[in-house]
Scaffold this active site. Structure first.
Site, PDB file in Angstrom:
ATOM      1  N   GLU A 111       1.093   5.585   0.565  1.00  0.00           N
ATOM      2  CA  GLU A 111       0.500   6.848   0.992  1.00  0.00           C
ATOM      3  C   GLU A 111       1.101   7.951   0.119  1.00  0.00           C
ATOM      4  O   GLU A 111       2.293   7.911  -0.209  1.00  0.00           O
ATOM      5  CB  GLU A 111       0.791   7.127   2.472  1.00  0.00           C
ATOM      6  CG  GLU A 111       0.239   6.071   3.422  1.00  0.00           C
ATOM      7  CD  GLU A 111      -1.275   6.013   3.452  1.00  0.00           C
ATOM      8  OE1 GLU A 111      -1.912   7.034   3.092  1.00  0.00           O
ATOM      9  OE2 GLU A 111      -1.833   4.962   3.810  1.00  0.00           O
ATOM     10  N   ASP A 141       0.864  -1.185   0.000  1.00  0.00           N
ATOM     11  CA  ASP A 141       0.000   0.000   0.000  1.00  0.00           C
ATOM     12  C   ASP A 141       0.896   1.229   0.000  1.00  0.00           C
ATOM     13  O   ASP A 141       2.010   1.199   0.553  1.00  0.00           O
ATOM     14  CB  ASP A 141      -0.926   0.010   1.218  1.00  0.00           C
ATOM     15  CG  ASP A 141      -1.852   1.217   1.227  1.00  0.00           C
ATOM     16  OD1 ASP A 141      -2.772   1.243   0.391  1.00  0.00           O
ATOM     17  OD2 ASP A 141      -1.649   2.128   2.045  1.00  0.00           O
ATOM     18  N   HIS A 194      -4.738   3.833   7.736  1.00  0.00           N
ATOM     19  CA  HIS A 194      -4.234   4.940   6.922  1.00  0.00           C
ATOM     20  C   HIS A 194      -2.733   5.152   7.109  1.00  0.00           C
ATOM     21  O   HIS A 194      -2.218   6.233   6.822  1.00  0.00           O
ATOM     22  CB  HIS A 194      -5.001   6.236   7.188  1.00  0.00           C
ATOM     23  CG  HIS A 194      -6.423   6.187   6.700  1.00  0.00           C
ATOM     24  ND1 HIS A 194      -6.763   5.992   5.386  1.00  0.00           N
ATOM     25  CD2 HIS A 194      -7.591   6.288   7.376  1.00  0.00           C
ATOM     26  CE1 HIS A 194      -8.065   5.984   5.257  1.00  0.00           C
ATOM     27  NE2 HIS A 194      -8.602   6.157   6.455  1.00  0.00           N
ATOM     28  N   ASP A 206      -2.416  -0.530   6.693  1.00  0.00           N
ATOM     29  CA  ASP A 206      -3.363  -0.917   5.653  1.00  0.00           C
ATOM     30  C   ASP A 206      -2.903  -2.167   4.917  1.00  0.00           C
ATOM     31  O   ASP A 206      -3.727  -2.990   4.483  1.00  0.00           O
ATOM     32  CB  ASP A 206      -3.536   0.234   4.654  1.00  0.00           C
ATOM     33  CG  ASP A 206      -4.315   1.398   5.247  1.00  0.00           C
ATOM     34  OD1 ASP A 206      -4.784   1.259   6.389  1.00  0.00           O
ATOM     35  OD2 ASP A 206      -4.443   2.432   4.579  1.00  0.00           O
TER      36      ASP A 206
END
Length: 675
Positions: A480, A478, A619, A624
């Protein structure tokens, strides 16, 4: 008779109205019942397909269904209880195996040698932190990964072949099922001395092998230097000595030779003598420099050294205390303590001083240890005589000179800037660790384990599409970002990744990389992921992070939730980073869509609630990622229940679900435009 004739047509009309009313009521009831009944059916199907003991039915409320939802919920509760009991029974069966694994784990963890346990196909089944430090490739080390990604396999294949042949001969061969070998790391930076031993099951079948590895690069360098010294002694010096001897013998044999001729021979004697002297000095420096630090040494904190010295000297009425900023240094702590104690005792005997300060100081490439006292400096000749004395009885007769030379230290004494005080300075080796920066994060203290039955699995050449989901290596990841617009300059600021092997999430191999985006992080994004400009200020750029992430991924299938979004950001940076992510990709959002249809919500939060998954650090990239990995494990249970047990089957169905969803969106958009 008129009345009956006039009422004839009204009867069919009334019947039609009644029929329409009944039909309307039936359609209304059907519409009222359809949604809750479908919801109840989806929930029951999800519970049936899932193997999790935490899977629930969800909330289905409709007064028209009466007691049916409550009875279904009670049935689901009973099923969950049965599953929990079955899980407890399985856990009890595995308790003995777990105890053995923990025992083996503790042993492997305590070894200073690097340890790898591998399948016959060279897949890593177990490793310890020392092994990761040895190969210096943390992103390429992982359960199920190939040992060939770390070290050259040719010597290992040769040793394995030898041992398997011995094993086939049977115990009557009376030879050990272990063999030594030498190999290099893949980058050629280290030479490793290894030993391999076969592993077999109760039936005697070979299930894998264990290798222990030790870095011998420095030892081989030492041998190479030794060969250089030997050549210098046997070839270079021998030639010089031969010339010197020939000139001297000629002068002795012919004492009456002419003065001019004798002067030529005298010059040869003088020149060769100087060359020999210079060569001996050169060899001495080379040997001393190469042997520096070869004694077993470690980083030592000056406060620990000073405390031990003070405790030992206190019995003699001598006080020693640490002053200044405590520093790290490198050496053999026991012999250094003995040397410092011996020097302080001799200074006390010579000057009568009873109070000493021990102060560490930073040099350009060394750490200085100053011994300070009130009195005069130690004369050079006296200090030189001390160095040839035995350090102490406990030192085994070692001279001070031996200990200090081992540490590359040549002490000297001088007056300090403080009136009436002097010091003796010991230059010592600088530590391997930074002085004022925290030590790097260590590897998890416990290595990961899983079923060693995997070692019996022989990996074939079947296409990925035909492979069962439970046998596929996944890397769930994942990202960000600074925002949601990669084409408008938004950048990745964090990548989290975790591996799934044999349907188990290897949280111990989870990784997280911070990335400096080269631009400010908007406040609107910070409120989601919590990362600020200060957090990423010292992080490397994406061009440096992506190669490390690529090494971590290896040949695994990449998994993400709404993964196309993350892959878009990554693909835009591939060229600058010099890497390419051409791995197969699986999207858990599309898998969820395939399993439950458009009627359900498919966000990560909604799915985690539905599957009973709690995300620690929502988050954040790693939080995540772990949540998505747990989600995939639960989805695989349901996929198998639907007969979708292979990667190819899932990809075909999920692609079809994505295609149908896209077409539905196009149709909806077209209708909106027409309206």
């Amino acid at each position: 008779m008129a009345a009956p004739d006039g009422g004839g047509p009204a009867a069919p009309a009334a019947g039609a109205v009644a029929a329409l009313a009944v039909l309307g009521i039936w359609l209304g009831l059907r519409l009222l019942l359809l949604a809750p009944v479908r919801g109840l059916a989806r929930g029951l199907r999800a519970v049936r397909e899932s193997r999790s003991a935490e899977a629930g039915l969800g909330t289905v409320a409709s007064p028209l269904l009466g007691e049916l939802p409550a009875e279904c919920d009670a049935l689901v509760t009973a099923l969950r209880s049965t599953r929990r009991e079955a899980r407890k029974a399985a856990q009890a069966e595995a308790a003995h195996v777990d105890a053995q694994k923990a025992w083996l784990e503790a042993i492997v963890q305590g070894l200073s040698e690097g340890v790898f346990v591998c399948s016959p196909q060279h897949r890593i089944m177990l490793y310890n932190p020392a092994a990761v430090e040895l190969v210096r490739a943390q992103d390429k080390v992982g359960l199920g990964r190939s040992l060939g990604d770390l070290v050259m396999l040719a010597p290992i294949r040769h040793s394995l072949n030898q041992l398997e042949q011995r094993h086939a001969e049977g115990p009557e061969a009376a030879r050990e099922f272990s063999a030594p070998f030498l190999c290099t790391t893949v980058d050629g930076g280290r030479m490793l001395n290894g030993r391999m031993a076969l592993l077999s099951d109760a039936a005697g079948a070979v299930t894998g092998y264990l290798v222990t590895l030790v870095d011998v690069s420095d030892d081989l360098a030492l041998l190479a230097h030794g060969d250089g010294v030997r050549r210098a002694l046997t070839r270079d010096l021998r030639g010089m000595v031969g010339n010197l001897r020939a000139a001297a013998e000629t002068m002795v044999d012919y004492p009456a030779m002419a003065a001019e001729r004798r002067a030529e021979f005298e010059k040869v004697v003088l020149d060769e003598s100087r060359r020999i002297s210079d060569k001996i000095d050169e060899l001495g420096v080379e040997i001393r420099g190469h042997m520096l630090g070869r004694w077993p040494m470690a980083d030592i904190h000056a406060s620990d050294l000073a405390r031990c010295v003070a405790q030992d000297l206190a019995e003699s009425g001598i006080r020693a205390s640490l002053v200044g900023i405590p520093l790290w240094l490198h050496g053999d702590s026991l012999s250094l303590i003995q040397a410092v104690e011996a020097l302080i005792r001799r200074i006390a005997e010579e000057t009568g001083a009873r109070d000493f300060e021990i102060e560490p100081l930073l040099g350009d490439r060394r750490v200085y240890l100053d011994l300070v006292w009130a009195g005069a400096p130690v004369p050079e000749g006296l200090l030189e005589s001390w160095l040839d004395m035995a350090c102490s009885q406990e030192s085994g007769g070692q001279r001070l000179r031996d200990i200090l030379e081992r540490h590359g230290s040549e002490p000297w004494s001088k007056a300090t800037g403080r009136p009436g005080h002097a010091l003796l300075r010991l230059p010592l080796l600088a530590p391997h660790r930074p002085q004022f920066v925290p030590s790097p994060k260590r590897l998890p203290p416990r290595p990961e384990f899983y079923d060693f039955g995997l070692m019996r699995a022989h990996l074939g050449d079947e296409a990925l599409a035909a492979r069962p989901l439970r046998e596929i290596d996944f890397v769930v990841f994942d990202c960000e970002m600074t925002g949601l617009q990669p084409m408008r300059g938004d950048e990745i600021i964090q990548i989290g990744a975790v591996r799934i092997l044999q349907n188990r999430v290897l949280t111990g191999e989870g990784r997280e990389w911070l990335v400096n985006p080269g631009r400010p992080i908007p406040p609107g994004s910070i409120k989601f992921h919590g990362l600020t400009d200060a957090d990423v200020a010292g992080a490397p750029p994406i061009a440096e992070v992506l190669p490390a992430f690529r090494d971590f991924v290896g040949a695994a299938v990449m998994v993400g939730h709404n993964v196309a979004f993350d892959m878009k950001f990554i693909s835009l940076k591939e060229k600058a980073a010099g890497v390419r992510f051409d791995n197969p990709v699986l999207d858990t959002m599309l898998v969820s869509l395939m399993l439950d249809g458009e009627e359900e919500e498919h966000s990560l939060d909604a799915l985690c609630d539905r599957y009973g998954i709690t995300i620690a650090g929502r988050h954040t990239a790693l939080g995540d990622t772990i949540g998505t990995a747990e989600l995939l494990i639960r989805m695989i249970d349901r996929l198998e229940a639907k007969g979708l047990a292979t990667f190819g089957a899932v990809m075909r169905e999920s692609n079809m679900a994505a295609d149908l969803r896209q077409r539905a969106a196009i149709v909806a958009h077209g209708q909106g435009a027409a309206g």
